[in-house]
Design an enzyme around this catalytic site. Sequence first.
Site, PDB file in Angstrom:
ATOM      1  N   ASN A 173     -49.622  48.899  20.496  1.00  0.00           N
ATOM      2  CA  ASN A 173     -48.451  48.146  20.054  1.00  0.00           C
ATOM      3  C   ASN A 173     -48.913  47.122  19.013  1.00  0.00           C
ATOM      4  OD1 ASN A 173     -46.200  46.553  19.769  1.00  0.00           O
ATOM      5  ND2 ASN A 173     -46.213  45.744  21.860  1.00  0.00           N
ATOM      6  N   TRP A 174     -48.588  47.394  17.770  1.00  0.00           N
ATOM      7  CA  TRP A 174     -49.055  46.518  16.680  1.00  0.00           C
ATOM      8  C   TRP A 174     -48.269  45.220  16.601  1.00  0.00           C
ATOM      9  CZ3 TRP A 174     -49.886  50.100  11.762  1.00  0.00           C
ATOM     10  CH2 TRP A 174     -50.820  51.105  12.085  1.00  0.00           C
ATOM     11  N   LYS A 175     -47.151  45.169  17.294  1.00  0.00           N
ATOM     12  CA  LYS A 175     -46.274  43.993  17.249  1.00  0.00           C
ATOM     13  C   LYS A 175     -45.889  43.677  15.785  1.00  0.00           C
ATOM     14  CE  LYS A 175     -48.039  42.637  21.666  1.00  0.00           C
ATOM     15  NZ  LYS A 175     -48.391  41.602  22.611  1.00  0.00           N
ATOM     16  N   HIS A 197     -40.085  45.471  26.187  1.00  0.00           N
ATOM     17  CA  HIS A 197     -41.318  44.671  26.136  1.00  0.00           C
ATOM     18  C   HIS A 197     -40.982  43.213  26.483  1.00  0.00           C
ATOM     19  CE1 HIS A 197     -44.853  42.604  24.651  1.00  0.00           C
ATOM     20  NE2 HIS A 197     -45.483  43.758  24.784  1.00  0.00           N
ATOM     21  N   GLU A 233     -41.881  40.514  25.256  1.00  0.00           N
ATOM     22  CA  GLU A 233     -41.609  39.629  24.125  1.00  0.00           C
ATOM     23  C   GLU A 233     -40.168  39.778  23.641  1.00  0.00           C
ATOM     24  OE1 GLU A 233     -44.976  40.688  21.679  1.00  0.00           O
ATOM     25  OE2 GLU A 233     -46.300  39.777  23.168  1.00  0.00           O
ATOM     26  N   GLU A 262     -46.729  45.662  32.810  1.00  0.00           N
ATOM     27  CA  GLU A 262     -47.403  44.619  32.047  1.00  0.00           C
ATOM     28  C   GLU A 262     -47.088  43.250  32.645  1.00  0.00           C
ATOM     29  OE1 GLU A 262     -48.371  45.735  27.773  1.00  0.00           O
ATOM     30  OE2 GLU A 262     -46.259  45.253  27.772  1.00  0.00           O
ATOM     31  N   GLY A 284     -51.622  38.885  25.914  1.00  0.00           N
ATOM     32  CA  GLY A 284     -52.094  37.913  24.920  1.00  0.00           C
ATOM     33  C   GLY A 284     -52.943  36.824  25.552  1.00  0.00           C
ATOM     34  N   SER A 299     -53.979  42.280  27.752  1.00  0.00           N
ATOM     35  CA  SER A 299     -55.366  41.894  27.437  1.00  0.00           C
ATOM     36  C   SER A 299     -56.387  42.990  27.694  1.00  0.00           C
ATOM     37  CB  SER A 299     -55.741  40.616  28.183  1.00  0.00           C
ATOM     38  OG  SER A 299     -54.937  39.548  27.737  1.00  0.00           O
ATOM     39  N   GLY A 332     -52.312  45.769  22.934  1.00  0.00           N
ATOM     40  CA  GLY A 332     -51.728  44.975  21.859  1.00  0.00           C
ATOM     41  C   GLY A 332     -52.772  44.676  20.798  1.00  0.00           C
TER      42      GLY A 332
HETATM   43  P1  PGA Z   1     -52.333  42.346  24.436  1.00  0.00           P
HETATM   44  O1  PGA Z   1     -50.820  42.832  24.369  1.00  0.00           O
HETATM   45  O2  PGA Z   1     -53.183  43.584  24.609  1.00  0.00           O
HETATM   46  O3  PGA Z   1     -52.584  41.669  23.130  1.00  0.00           O
HETATM   47  O4  PGA Z   1     -52.451  41.434  25.617  1.00  0.00           O
HETATM   48  C1  PGA Z   1     -50.352  43.796  25.251  1.00  0.00           C
HETATM   49  C2  PGA Z   1     -48.873  44.030  25.062  1.00  0.00           C
HETATM   50  O5  PGA Z   1     -48.128  43.090  24.799  1.00  0.00           O
HETATM   51  O6  PGA Z   1     -48.398  45.191  25.159  1.00  0.00           O
END
Ligand code: PGA
Length: 255
Positions: free
Chosen positions: A11-13, A98, A100, A168, A174, A214, A235
Amino acid sequence: MKTKKKMIVGNWKMNPGTLDEAKKIAKGTVKAAEMTKKVEVVVCPPFVFLSEVKKILGEKKVFLGSQDIHFEDSGSRTGYVSPVQTKNLGATHTIIGHSERRERGESDEIVNKKIAAALRGALVPIFCFGEKERNASGAYLEYIKMQISEGLRGVSKTDAEKIIFAYEPVWAIGAKEAMTPNDVYEMMLYVRKVLRELFDAEVSDTVRVLYGGSVSPQNAGEIMKGGATDGLLVGRDSLVPENFGEIIHLANEIK
Ligand code: PGA
């Protein structure tokens, strides 16, 4: 339990900043995934890069996913992107729910509509859920059960089998550290138990359940083995092809 290919989703966000960088990451990912036979890799770039990234992925082994979709197929929805448009750009998967997005007001009801829209549009939903925090009373288990059952409201057994489940824990996204493999293991069992109760043992055994939060090359192997996951949602490290490649290779080595 049936053997399934491991799945690694990137997931590149809201990254990277330029198309050139996006192409570089996509090329690096294709290279890293080339030699792996036992892993399915999905990359989820921002919408603006989907078509160019698709050209790089071509008919190769890496699948293309979006990070979201709208739940309507067309209409007066300024700024949104429909499942149909996403599919027509060559995407096969889409992340849904997700944290976020949930933290910006996406409710379980909307997540449910998006899962239905993805299935209708022949996109594989990567359905994310997870607790914001843990507490001694175990209330987070009820919370996760609610997220899963609300997200799947009205979904048939056949459709449920097409969904990728991504657990998650929000506190591990993050963050500095991921969840421990032991705790991941418990949660994998729990998610499967919930699916067994909602549907049956067949659904619970058939679907893939991933862990995200993470993940790095340092912990990916242990989380997949000790945590008995069917793969990972990555991520930050999906933006660094060497790291993402290492995670893909670790998945490929698991028996
Ligand atoms: P992260 O993000 O690997 O940077 O913790 C994971 C995610 O939000 O899917």
